[in-house]
Design a protein around this motif. Structure first.
Motif, PDB file in Angstrom:
ATOM      1  N   LYS A  38       0.827  -1.206   0.000  1.00 53.21           N
ATOM      2  CA  LYS A  38       0.000   0.000   0.000  1.00 53.21           C
ATOM      3  C   LYS A  38       0.863   1.258   0.000  1.00 53.21           C
ATOM      4  CE  LYS A  38      -3.748  -2.287   2.506  1.00 53.21           C
ATOM      5  NZ  LYS A  38      -4.478  -2.382   3.785  1.00 53.21           N
ATOM      6  N   VAL A  39       2.013   1.182   0.664  1.00 55.55           N
ATOM      7  CA  VAL A  39       2.916   2.325   0.721  1.00 55.55           C
ATOM      8  C   VAL A  39       3.885   2.307  -0.464  1.00 55.55           C
ATOM      9  CG1 VAL A  39       4.640   3.527   2.108  1.00 55.55           C
ATOM     10  CG2 VAL A  39       2.750   2.328   3.231  1.00 55.55           C
ATOM     11  N   ALA A  40       4.460   1.140  -0.735  1.00 53.19           N
ATOM     12  CA  ALA A  40       5.452   1.027  -1.809  1.00 53.19           C
ATOM     13  C   ALA A  40       4.849   1.362  -3.170  1.00 53.19           C
ATOM     14  CB  ALA A  40       6.047  -0.378  -1.832  1.00 53.19           C
ATOM     15  N   ASP A  41       3.585   0.993  -3.377  1.00 52.14           N
ATOM     16  CA  ASP A  41       2.917   1.226  -4.657  1.00 52.14           C
ATOM     17  C   ASP A  41       2.957   2.687  -5.081  1.00 52.14           C
ATOM     18  OD1 ASP A  41       2.019  -0.692  -6.348  1.00 52.14           O
ATOM     19  OD2 ASP A  41      -0.084  -0.543  -5.783  1.00 52.14           O
ATOM     20  N   ARG A  42       2.890   3.584  -4.125  1.00 49.13           N
ATOM     21  CA  ARG A  42       2.840   5.012  -4.440  1.00 49.13           C
ATOM     22  C   ARG A  42       4.183   5.548  -4.919  1.00 49.13           C
ATOM     23  NH1 ARG A  42      -2.000   7.019  -1.977  1.00 49.13           N
ATOM     24  NH2 ARG A  42      -1.250   9.167  -2.150  1.00 49.13           N
ATOM     25  N   ALA A  43       5.236   4.730  -4.774  1.00 45.91           N
ATOM     26  CA  ALA A  43       6.567   5.146  -5.197  1.00 45.91           C
ATOM     27  C   ALA A  43       7.019   4.445  -6.473  1.00 45.91           C
ATOM     28  CB  ALA A  43       7.583   4.880  -4.091  1.00 45.91           C
ATOM     29  N   VAL A  44       6.199   3.531  -7.007  1.00 44.26           N
ATOM     30  CA  VAL A  44       6.562   2.775  -8.210  1.00 44.26           C
ATOM     31  C   VAL A  44       5.746   3.294  -9.391  1.00 44.26           C
ATOM     32  CG1 VAL A  44       6.721   0.499  -9.286  1.00 44.26           C
ATOM     33  CG2 VAL A  44       7.118   0.753  -6.818  1.00 44.26           C
ATOM     34  N   GLY A  45       6.432   3.711 -10.459  1.00 45.30           N
ATOM     35  CA  GLY A  45       5.749   4.288 -11.604  1.00 45.30           C
ATOM     36  C   GLY A  45       6.082   3.586 -12.902  1.00 45.30           C
ATOM     37  N   ARG A  46       5.239   3.810 -13.885  1.00 42.33           N
ATOM     38  CA  ARG A  46       5.437   3.261 -15.221  1.00 42.33           C
ATOM     39  C   ARG A  46       6.194   4.275 -16.074  1.00 42.33           C
ATOM     40  NH1 ARG A  46       0.951  -0.372 -18.175  1.00 42.33           N
ATOM     41  NH2 ARG A  46       2.382  -1.479 -19.559  1.00 42.33           N
ATOM     42  N   VAL A  47       7.325   3.861 -16.627  1.00 37.30           N
ATOM     43  CA  VAL A  47       8.176   4.743 -17.424  1.00 37.30           C
ATOM     44  C   VAL A  47       7.869   4.544 -18.897  1.00 37.30           C
ATOM     45  CG1 VAL A  47      10.540   5.396 -17.991  1.00 37.30           C
ATOM     46  CG2 VAL A  47       9.994   4.606 -15.673  1.00 37.30           C
ATOM     47  N   PRO A 206      11.335  -2.353  -8.580  1.00 37.26           N
ATOM     48  CA  PRO A 206      12.075  -2.797  -7.408  1.00 37.26           C
ATOM     49  C   PRO A 206      11.759  -4.239  -7.001  1.00 37.26           C
ATOM     50  CG  PRO A 206      10.164  -1.550  -6.706  1.00 37.26           C
ATOM     51  CD  PRO A 206      10.184  -1.497  -8.218  1.00 37.26           C
ATOM     52  N   LEU A 207      12.764  -4.885  -6.451  1.00 38.69           N
ATOM     53  CA  LEU A 207      12.619  -6.139  -5.718  1.00 38.69           C
ATOM     54  C   LEU A 207      12.719  -5.747  -4.253  1.00 38.69           C
ATOM     55  CD1 LEU A 207      12.521  -9.315  -6.072  1.00 38.69           C
ATOM     56  CD2 LEU A 207      14.988  -9.232  -5.596  1.00 38.69           C
ATOM     57  N   ILE A 208      11.654  -5.953  -3.474  1.00 35.51           N
ATOM     58  CA  ILE A 208      11.637  -5.480  -2.091  1.00 35.51           C
ATOM     59  C   ILE A 208      11.506  -6.628  -1.106  1.00 35.51           C
ATOM     60  CG2 ILE A 208      10.625  -3.253  -2.757  1.00 35.51           C
ATOM     61  CD1 ILE A 208       7.933  -4.290  -1.632  1.00 35.51           C
ATOM     62  N   ASP A 209      11.926  -6.366   0.142  1.00 34.24           N
ATOM     63  CA  ASP A 209      11.716  -7.340   1.205  1.00 34.24           C
ATOM     64  C   ASP A 209      10.388  -7.043   1.898  1.00 34.24           C
ATOM     65  OD1 ASP A 209      12.151  -5.200   2.968  1.00 34.24           O
ATOM     66  OD2 ASP A 209      14.210  -5.777   3.408  1.00 34.24           O
ATOM     67  N   GLN A 210      10.087  -7.760   2.974  1.00 39.39           N
ATOM     68  CA  GLN A 210       8.785  -7.609   3.630  1.00 39.39           C
ATOM     69  C   GLN A 210       8.669  -6.326   4.439  1.00 39.39           C
ATOM     70  OE1 GLN A 210       8.744 -11.903   5.157  1.00 39.39           O
ATOM     71  NE2 GLN A 210       6.591 -11.611   4.655  1.00 39.39           N
ATOM     72  N   CYS A 211       9.744  -5.551   4.484  1.00 42.29           N
ATOM     73  CA  CYS A 211       9.703  -4.238   5.126  1.00 42.29           C
ATOM     74  C   CYS A 211       9.644  -3.120   4.096  1.00 42.29           C
ATOM     75  CB  CYS A 211      10.919  -4.062   6.030  1.00 42.29           C
ATOM     76  SG  CYS A 211      10.960  -5.197   7.434  1.00 42.29           S
ATOM     77  N   GLY A 212       9.624  -3.478   2.812  1.00 40.63           N
ATOM     78  CA  GLY A 212       9.558  -2.480   1.758  1.00 40.63           C
ATOM     79  C   GLY A 212      10.897  -1.907   1.372  1.00 40.63           C
ATOM     80  N   HIS A 213      11.995  -2.522   1.834  1.00 40.83           N
ATOM     81  CA  HIS A 213      13.330  -2.048   1.469  1.00 40.83           C
ATOM     82  C   HIS A 213      13.744  -2.674   0.136  1.00 40.83           C
ATOM     83  CE1 HIS A 213      13.777  -2.084   6.118  1.00 40.83           C
ATOM     84  NE2 HIS A 213      13.142  -1.002   5.702  1.00 40.83           N
ATOM     85  N   VAL A 214      14.406  -1.902  -0.696  1.00 40.48           N
ATOM     86  CA  VAL A 214      14.796  -2.361  -2.032  1.00 40.48           C
ATOM     87  C   VAL A 214      16.025  -3.268  -1.936  1.00 40.48           C
ATOM     88  CG1 VAL A 214      15.573  -1.663  -4.321  1.00 40.48           C
ATOM     89  CG2 VAL A 214      13.836  -0.306  -3.121  1.00 40.48           C
ATOM     90  N   LEU A 215      15.879  -4.483  -2.482  1.00 39.61           N
ATOM     91  CA  LEU A 215      16.976  -5.448  -2.532  1.00 39.61           C
ATOM     92  C   LEU A 215      17.569  -5.552  -3.928  1.00 39.61           C
ATOM     93  CD1 LEU A 215      15.526  -8.368  -0.371  1.00 39.61           C
ATOM     94  CD2 LEU A 215      17.098  -6.564   0.330  1.00 39.61           C
TER      95      LEU A 215
END
Length: 283
Positions: A38-47, A206-215
């Motif tokens: 819900k939070v990460a989605d707002r930071a991911v965009g289509r280029v 992004p590939l993220i972990d369960q805390c929303g951090h980018v891996l």
């Protein structure tokens, strides 16, 4: 034989790689990304890559912070290659938000780029920049891939006119291993192999972990060639968090880094402070 499919435009790189042993299929158990997405989605965009006034390709990207009045976004170099203009779209509360962008940094070797997004007349939508994990990745760690696979557009009507064109897709899996290798453009750097399914269009996401951090930044899909068909094998490659931070540090690009390993029971995605130059209260 094994070939490699870039995640943008379904391009097949014409280079035969040595046959690699396939890892056993792995499935992360009890993955729960429902709050994080819900939070990460707002930071991911289509280029959108625009050439001669037309959209010639697309990929994904994610916001890492702010520089002056502009927002900074990480994506793949092959997503922006050849582009004359760029648009980045987000779906926020079922409403598309579009921003013009320019390339501020790029590397063909690690296949990474930074886009600088200009504010619209209303500024930027509210978002929290994604922090990049600095801690060591663990084999078997649960991960999610977020982006815009073109294959999912086939079920949407009206294409660009449909708001869901800018809605992300999420898949889950685990980290298979972290290795040193190359994306076929020379150099050696750290690459993360994982099992979260990605397809053409996911590039730069992004590939993220369960805390929303980018891996990692999703980049390539190894495939086995069966006649004229390239068949994915459930193994996917991304540049690692270490490769991303090295790329950004060398270019003095500001970002937020998270040093501790992810503890899903103590998720700090909503709590962390933006890096200098970033802003999580845009509105």
């Amino acid at each position: 034989m094994i070939s490699v499919t870039t995640l943008w435009r379904c391009a097949i790189i014409g280079l035969i790689l040595p046959v690699l042993a396939q890892l056993p299929a792995q499935h992360a158990e009890a993955q729960d990304f429902s709050d994080v997405i819900k939070v990460a989605d707002r930071a991911v965009g289509r280029v959108l890559n625009i050439q001669n006034g037309k959209v010639r390709g697309h990929g994904s990207g994610f916001i890492i912070g702010r520089q002056g009045n502009n927002v900074q976004m990480v994506t793949n170099h092959h997503v922006i290659k050849g582009g004359e203009q760029f648009l980045v779209g987000f779906l926020i509360d079922n409403k598309p938000h579009l921003y013009t962008a320019r390339v501020s940094h790029q590397s063909t070797v690690v296949d990474l780029a930074v886009l600088s997004l200009a504010p619209s007349d209303d500024g930027f939508h509210r978002h929290t920049p994604l922090a990049i994990a600095v801690a060591k990745q663990d084999k078997g760690e649960a991960v999610a891939a977020i982006g815009y696979p073109g294959l999912s557009d086939g079920i949407a009507s009206d294409g660009f006119k449909n708001p869901t064109y800018f809605e992300t897709t999420m898949t889950t899996g685990v980290i298979s291993k972290v290795t040193i290798g190359s994306f076929l453009n020379g150099g050696e750097f750290e690459i993360t192999q994982h099992t979260a399914a990605v397809n053409p269009g996911n590039s730069g996401g992004p590939l993220i972990d369960q805390c929303g951090h980018v891996l990692g930044v999703n980049t390539l899909v190894p495939t086995l060639r069966e006649g004229s068909r390239a068949v994915p094998q459930g193994t996917f490659w991304s540049s690692s968090n270490r490769t991303i931070t090295d790329f950004l540090d060398q270019r003095n690009v500001r970002y937020s880094g998270k040093r501790e390993n992810c503890d899903p029971s103590n998720n700090t995605l909503r709590e962390r402070q933006p890096a200098p130059g970033a802003d999580d209260t845009d509105g």
